[in-house]
Each structure stands twice: as C-alpha cells, then as structure tokens.
Design an enzyme around this catalytic site. Structure first.
Site, short mmCIF file in Angstrom:
data_model
loop_
_atom_site.label_atom_id
_atom_site.label_comp_id
_atom_site.label_asym_id
_atom_site.label_seq_id
_atom_site.Cartn_x
_atom_site.Cartn_y
_atom_site.Cartn_z
N CYS A 82 0.81 -1.22 0.00
CA CYS A 82 0.00 0.00 0.00
C CYS A 82 0.84 1.27 0.00
O CYS A 82 0.31 2.37 -0.20
CB CYS A 82 -0.95 -0.01 1.19
SG CYS A 82 -2.08 -1.42 1.19
N CYS A 214 -11.62 0.81 4.39
CA CYS A 214 -11.54 1.41 3.06
C CYS A 214 -12.03 0.42 2.01
O CYS A 214 -11.92 -0.79 2.18
CB CYS A 214 -10.11 1.86 2.76
SG CYS A 214 -8.94 0.49 2.54
#
Length: 394
Positions: A82, A214
């Site tokens: 990420c 998310c």
C-alpha cells in the site's frame, strides 16, 4: 549533495469502484497526462519514470506510460504494497535530489477487484507470513474475517485495552472522512454518514464495522518532480517543494513486543516522522494539513500519535475536540482519505501528494485549509514500508 526538489505538477483521475473504471493502462496514462499538463511540461523533457502498482504483471508500468509517449527513458516498476505510490515518489525525488536527472515522473495506478485483498500465489511462502504468525501468537487468526481487518482491528483492540476509550471513537473518524469527501469530486464515497450508521453497519472484525474499512478502488495519480534550475529554465510553478522525506521498514519491535499496533507499523511511522521533523527543523505542531494512511479507522487513530499530532493516549480527546478537522488544530485527510476517497493501492501515495500540493497552492476549492504552508503525508504498507513526506509552500 542533495538539491531542493519541487513538485511542479500533479494529476489524478476520479476514483471508482471495481468494474466502473477504464483499464489500468488507460487510467495511468490519463493521470500522467494530467500531471504533465498541470506542470506545463512536455513529456520529452522527463528523464525517468517510476511507476507503481500492486496487482499487475511485470512492465505494466511501461504499458501505462507508453500511452503518453515513447521516448526511451528508463521506466522503473515499483511494488511496495500500500506504500507503492509514495515509494515511486521517493525514488523520483531521490533521482532529482542527487542530480541524476533534472525532471522525473512518479505514477501510480490500480485496477482492483471486489472483495478483500488476496495474495496472487499459493505455491510459495507469502511475504506477510511472518506477520500472520505474530498475529496468531497475539490474538489468533479468524479464517472467516478479512486478513487486513484482523491486523488493524487487532491494533484497535490493543489501543482499547491500554486506554479504555469508547469503541465509537473509531467510528467518528469515518463520519469525519465522509464529511471531507463530500467536498472532493475525485472521491468514491461523497455521501455523508452518521455515527449511528457507521456503528450499525455490518461487523467486519471487532471493533471495526464495514464503514470503518476502506473500499477496493480503481484509480491513478501522478506527480512531476524537478530541480529548481529546471523549473526556472522552463518557467514552471515553484510554489511547492519537498522539504524532507523518509522511508522506513520494520525493525525487531514489529515482531517481538506482542503489540498489534507495532505489527501494523506504528514504529515505522514514528521513526519516519521523527526523521522528517529533524531534517526539516520543524515539529508536528507546525503542520497545517495532513494526508495519512487511514485504511481502517484504527490506523488513523494510532497514526495521530505515531506522527506526534497528539501525545500518546490522547487520540480520543483529539477526535472529540475536533482537532482533526476544519477549525481544529490540524486538518487530517481533507480529501476524505482512503476511507472515503478510496484506496487504489498503487495510486494512493500519489493521490495524497496531489491533494497536499493543491492545498499548498490554494487550489483545493471547498476543501481548502486556510493559510496552509506545511503539509505532511503518511503512506504505509504492511510487509512493510512507510513513507513520510513534508511539503512546503515556498
């Protein structure tokens, strides 16, 4: 010697749910063109490209950047989970700061699929195997729950155990994220939600509910970085500079201290932030606006403390006092963050960069943080990597 590095241009495309986007190479090329147009730079002047993505085959970076031009420049493909987008930026900045090039592009994109994150291979050791083993020792592993939610939900549990805060404190972060995203035309989720809605949404891994996680997202973003001499030569925007930047990886404390907060990168974040503050000669109290890695509400809460925005154990008061939003001490995630803007893994770090550059230029429209001069970016990847970047309006 290290030279000043400017962010001359940024660009991104609206983030979407999986299945609603163009293919990755189209998204990537569009974001790159947007950054070049924002900078007012011909692609022929760009000397290197660093292109980040997580879910894609080798040389997908070339497939995307070739849509902009075929100039023969080095194209470096980057995959750092990420933290991929900010790692591409880190490499592009290094190339300019060292004098290797005068101008480089950092590009990130992701074409994701619905559902929880999964590894691509099952016939070899997983890169996160050591992390999973540590999590198993600390709290066990739930085969029915998404793995990432277990990591960050575990961090929330350890925080709750130490400081005995209200579980709905985490939910308030989602409410704030949606309020900010409602002002962002690039965000996936622009509808606001109430705290009751957040807490009543389906449980994912206690204490996290679905609206505290998310979403899988598709999108792309890019940045053009250059030297001051290059900017002056071609009449480019010199308002925003990278004043300091640090990238960290895990140390023994991640695995040895039995604390899920450390497993998910608290110490990496703290170390990177301290390096940046010391290099820049500033403190967290000087920061006006922050884009931080809120993949789950739990990570935003612990990151407030890891970045020094509020002392350890005071994140709940920081939230309840409204010090994390407009009118408070420091505006966090004016874009809506990963929770609401979305999290296309390879693009996230560069989308954060774009938001902060717009803030420092005074171009963030309804999201504008008044008088912003110093902006801090935090981008984290399990496995692990953390990049913290300090931008300054010159």
């Amino acid at each position: 010697m290290s030279r000043t590095v400017l962010v001359a241009g940024v660009g991104m495309i609206p983030f979407t749910k999986p299945g609603a986007s163009d293919d990755y190479h189209v998204m990537g090329a569009n974001a790159a063109r947007a950054a070049l147009a924002d900078a007012g730079v011909d692609y022929a002047l760009v000397e290197q490209a660093y292109v980040g993505y997580v879910y894609g085959d080798s040389t997908a970076g070339q497939a995307a950047i070739y849509g902009v031009g075929l100039t023969g420049i080095p194209v470096v493909n980057v995959n750092n989970n990420c933290a991929t987008g900010s790692t591409a930026l880190f490499l592009a900045r290094q190339a300019v700061a060292s004098g290797a090039v005068e101008c480089a592009i950092a590009l990130g994109f992701e074409q994701m699929v619905p559902g929880a994150l999964k590894g691509a291979y099952e016939d070899r050791p997983a890169p996160l195997a050591r992390f999973v083993d540590v999590m198993r020792d600390i709290q066990g592993v739930d085969a029915a729950a998404p793995r990432a939610a277990q990591f960050f939900g575990g961090a929330a549990r350890d925080y709750l155990k130490e400081y005995d805060i209200r579980p709905d404190t985490f939910g308030r972060i989602s409410v704030k994220a949606r309020q900010h995203a409602a002002r962002n035309p690039f965000a996936v989720f622009r509808n606001t939600v109430t705290l009751d809605q957040v807490m009543a949404s389906p449980a994912v891994f206690d204490p996290l509910t679905r609206l505290q996680c998310c979403p899988p997202t598709c999108g792309a973003a890019a940045a053009i970085v250059c030297s001051e001499a290059f900017a002056k030569k071609y009449g480019l925007d010199t308002r925003v500079a990278i004043r300091a930047q640090a990238m960290t990886t895990d140390r023994n404390s991640t695995f040895d201290e039995g604390d899920m907060r450390k497993v998910v990168g608290y110490d990496m974040t703290h170390a990177a932030a301290q390096t940046v503050y010391e290099a820049a000669g500033v403190g967290p109290e000087d920061i006006d606006v922050v884009e931080l890695h809120d993949c789950f509400t739990a990570n935003e809460l612990i990151t407030y403390e890891a970045l020094g925005l509020t002392p350890e154990g005071t994140a709940e008061k920081f939230i309840l006092d409204g010090d994390n939003t407009y009118g408070g001490r420091v505006v966090t995630n004016p874009s809506g963050g990963l929770l609401s803007k979305g999290h296309p893994l390879g693009a996230t770090g560069l989308a954060q960069c774009a938001e902060l550059v717009w803030q420092l230029r005074g171009q963030a429209q309804d999201r504008q943080v008044s008088g912003a001069k110093l902006a801090l970016q935090h981008n984290l990847g399990l496995g692990g990597a953390c990049v913290v970047t300090l931008y300054e309006r010159q």
